[in-house]
Design a protein around this motif. Structure first.
Motif, PDB file in Angstrom:
ATOM      1  N   THR A  31      33.028  45.418  78.565  1.00 39.79           N
ATOM      2  CA  THR A  31      33.206  44.542  79.885  1.00 39.79           C
ATOM      3  C   THR A  31      31.761  44.448  80.406  1.00 39.79           C
ATOM      4  N   VAL A  32      31.120  43.215  80.721  1.00 35.58           N
ATOM      5  CA  VAL A  32      29.974  42.868  81.393  1.00 35.58           C
ATOM      6  C   VAL A  32      30.237  41.968  82.759  1.00 35.58           C
ATOM      7  N   ARG A  33      29.746  42.847  83.738  1.00 34.40           N
ATOM      8  CA  ARG A  33      29.773  42.054  84.928  1.00 34.40           C
ATOM      9  C   ARG A  33      28.764  42.370  86.070  1.00 34.40           C
ATOM     10  N   LYS A  34      28.441  41.246  86.850  1.00 30.80           N
ATOM     11  CA  LYS A  34      27.319  41.295  87.711  1.00 30.80           C
ATOM     12  C   LYS A  34      26.207  41.890  87.237  1.00 30.80           C
ATOM     13  N   VAL A  35      25.644  41.382  85.992  1.00 32.08           N
ATOM     14  CA  VAL A  35      24.344  41.826  85.478  1.00 32.08           C
ATOM     15  C   VAL A  35      23.755  40.832  84.822  1.00 32.08           C
ATOM     16  N   ARG A  36      22.502  41.043  84.432  1.00 32.28           N
ATOM     17  CA  ARG A  36      21.639  40.018  83.592  1.00 32.28           C
ATOM     18  C   ARG A  36      21.098  40.874  82.368  1.00 32.28           C
ATOM     19  N   ILE A  37      21.799  40.459  81.190  1.00 31.12           N
ATOM     20  CA  ILE A  37      21.340  41.173  80.112  1.00 31.12           C
ATOM     21  C   ILE A  37      20.219  40.137  79.333  1.00 31.12           C
ATOM     22  N   PRO A  38      19.193  40.860  78.909  1.00 32.22           N
ATOM     23  CA  PRO A  38      17.993  39.983  78.459  1.00 32.22           C
ATOM     24  C   PRO A  38      18.473  39.716  77.045  1.00 32.22           C
ATOM     25  N   PRO A  39      17.513  38.755  76.265  1.00 36.55           N
ATOM     26  CA  PRO A  39      17.952  38.256  74.973  1.00 36.55           C
ATOM     27  C   PRO A  39      18.024  39.288  73.990  1.00 36.55           C
ATOM     28  N   GLY A  40      18.490  39.074  73.011  1.00 40.45           N
ATOM     29  CA  GLY A  40      18.570  39.999  71.759  1.00 40.45           C
ATOM     30  C   GLY A  40      19.051  41.403  71.998  1.00 40.45           C
ATOM     31  N   VAL A  71      33.817  39.262  80.378  1.00 43.92           N
ATOM     32  CA  VAL A  71      32.485  38.680  80.862  1.00 43.92           C
ATOM     33  C   VAL A  71      32.666  37.841  82.337  1.00 43.92           C
ATOM     34  N   PHE A  72      32.026  38.469  83.146  1.00 43.20           N
ATOM     35  CA  PHE A  72      32.314  37.815  84.517  1.00 43.20           C
ATOM     36  C   PHE A  72      31.119  37.961  85.495  1.00 43.20           C
ATOM     37  N   ASP A  73      30.845  36.924  86.079  1.00 45.09           N
ATOM     38  CA  ASP A  73      29.825  36.825  87.127  1.00 45.09           C
ATOM     39  C   ASP A  73      28.186  37.706  86.636  1.00 45.09           C
ATOM     40  N   CYS A  74      27.878  36.951  85.293  1.00 50.85           N
ATOM     41  CA  CYS A  74      26.588  37.537  84.876  1.00 50.85           C
ATOM     42  C   CYS A  74      25.927  36.429  83.919  1.00 50.85           C
ATOM     43  N   VAL A  81      41.672  32.887  73.662  1.00 48.61           N
ATOM     44  CA  VAL A  81      40.365  32.828  74.625  1.00 48.61           C
ATOM     45  C   VAL A  81      40.650  32.221  76.057  1.00 48.61           C
ATOM     46  N   ILE A  82      40.284  32.767  77.111  1.00 53.31           N
ATOM     47  CA  ILE A  82      40.547  32.412  78.483  1.00 53.31           C
ATOM     48  C   ILE A  82      39.039  32.017  79.062  1.00 53.31           C
ATOM     49  N   ILE A  83      38.884  30.898  79.405  1.00 51.40           N
ATOM     50  CA  ILE A  83      37.738  30.595  80.125  1.00 51.40           C
ATOM     51  C   ILE A  83      37.975  29.997  81.493  1.00 51.40           C
ATOM     52  N   HIS A  84      37.477  30.323  82.553  1.00 53.02           N
ATOM     53  CA  HIS A  84      38.091  29.745  83.902  1.00 53.02           C
ATOM     54  C   HIS A  84      36.977  30.070  84.696  1.00 53.02           C
ATOM     55  N   SER A  85      36.695  29.165  85.654  1.00 55.34           N
ATOM     56  CA  SER A  85      35.316  29.144  86.596  1.00 55.34           C
ATOM     57  C   SER A  85      35.952  29.140  88.058  1.00 55.34           C
ATOM     58  N   LEU A  86      35.574  29.842  88.831  1.00 47.09           N
ATOM     59  CA  LEU A  86      35.830  30.005  90.213  1.00 47.09           C
ATOM     60  C   LEU A  86      35.321  28.515  91.009  1.00 47.09           C
ATOM     61  N   SER A  87      35.780  28.621  92.380  1.00 47.11           N
ATOM     62  CA  SER A  87      35.145  27.373  92.862  1.00 47.11           C
ATOM     63  C   SER A  87      33.870  27.501  93.267  1.00 47.11           C
ATOM     64  N   ASN A  88      33.226  26.237  93.088  1.00 48.51           N
ATOM     65  CA  ASN A  88      31.744  26.139  93.242  1.00 48.51           C
ATOM     66  C   ASN A  88      30.954  27.170  92.288  1.00 48.51           C
ATOM     67  N   HIS A 107      38.768  36.314  69.491  1.00 48.74           N
ATOM     68  CA  HIS A 107      39.813  36.445  70.016  1.00 48.74           C
ATOM     69  C   HIS A 107      40.222  37.103  71.202  1.00 48.74           C
ATOM     70  N   GLY A 108      40.853  36.516  72.217  1.00 48.62           N
ATOM     71  CA  GLY A 108      41.386  37.260  73.362  1.00 48.62           C
ATOM     72  C   GLY A 108      40.351  37.598  74.217  1.00 48.62           C
ATOM     73  N   CYS A 109      39.108  37.053  74.180  1.00 51.99           N
ATOM     74  CA  CYS A 109      38.098  37.493  75.154  1.00 51.99           C
ATOM     75  C   CYS A 109      38.453  36.532  76.418  1.00 51.99           C
ATOM     76  N   ILE A 110      37.560  37.243  77.686  1.00 51.99           N
ATOM     77  CA  ILE A 110      37.849  36.383  78.885  1.00 51.99           C
ATOM     78  C   ILE A 110      36.420  36.250  79.331  1.00 51.99           C
ATOM     79  N   VAL A 111      36.084  34.885  79.810  1.00 51.64           N
ATOM     80  CA  VAL A 111      34.787  34.527  80.307  1.00 51.64           C
ATOM     81  C   VAL A 111      35.142  33.860  81.488  1.00 51.64           C
ATOM     82  N   HIS A 112      34.569  34.490  82.591  1.00 53.81           N
ATOM     83  CA  HIS A 112      35.249  33.963  83.854  1.00 53.81           C
ATOM     84  C   HIS A 112      34.022  33.639  84.681  1.00 53.81           C
ATOM     85  N   GLY A 113      33.889  32.642  85.211  1.00 49.70           N
ATOM     86  CA  GLY A 113      32.615  31.973  86.084  1.00 49.70           C
ATOM     87  C   GLY A 113      32.751  32.554  87.418  1.00 49.70           C
TER      88      GLY A 113
END
Length: 181
Positions: free
Chosen positions: A122-131, A106-109, A64-71, A84-90
């Motif tokens: 792929t999940v990017r630039k969205v807001r997913i509600p619970p459940g 998963v990025f910017d969401c 797994v890769i987790i990384h956060s951009l500046s600020n 296994h092998g997912c990417i979570v990016h801030g």
């Protein structure tokens, strides 16, 4: 292995977590109780103003890769599995009791509590509600696409809960091995 970031911030890891010796954790990272960080996982908060927070009872599986951009921040709330092998990016917030499947990005969401992002999605630039559940291989990059997501089934709830339980058991098992050595 634990490393400082260029701002000389060191990871803060609970004594009740287990981190593989082949995992790499860099900088302004906080890891809670009963967290399992598997082999070859990389968690980086090394850019200025970045942070990563991993809540209690989470598991960060192999590669797994987790990384956060500046600020920006990555927040993974309690009882969440990063498979296994997912990417979570801030910037990114993943709610409590979530599952992110093999090879997903998963990025910017914001991902609501008890949501499953299944394998190779792929999940990017969205807001997913619970459940909700993002099906295998689906790309969700507009808020309109979120409206089509189905609710999580009881079978998937059982599955994600079993993954958390199995990985908390691994934390205890590996920690017991270390005390016996």
């Amino acid at each position: 292995m634990l490393y400082p970031n260029p701002q000389n911030q060191m990871p803060q890891i609970s004594e009740n977590a287990w981190v593989s010796e082949t995992a790499i954790i860099v900088g302004n990272v906080t890891i809670g109780d009963n967290v399992f960080v598997a082999h070859n996982a990389i968690v980086r908060a090394d850019e200025p103003g970045s942070s990563v927070i991993i809540g209690d009872n989470c598991n960060i599986q192999d590669n797994v890769i987790i990384h956060s951009l500046s600020n920006s921040d990555v927040v993974v709330n309690s009882n969440t599995s990063l498979a296994h092998g997912c990417i979570v990016h801030g910037p990114c917030v993943i709610g409590e009791g979530c599952f992110v499947g093999f090879g997903s990005v998963v990025f910017d969401c914001i991902v609501g509590d008890d949501t499953l992002v299944l394998h190779n999605a792929t999940v990017r630039k969205v807001r997913i509600p619970p459940g909700k559940v993002v099906p295998d291989g689906m790309s969700i990059t507009s808020q309109d696409a979120v409206e089509c997501l189905e609710d999580v089934s009881s079978e998937l709830v059982k599955f994600k809960d079993s993954v958390v339980k199995a990985n908390v058991n691994l934390v205890n098992g590996y920690k017991n091995l270390a005390t016996e050595a």
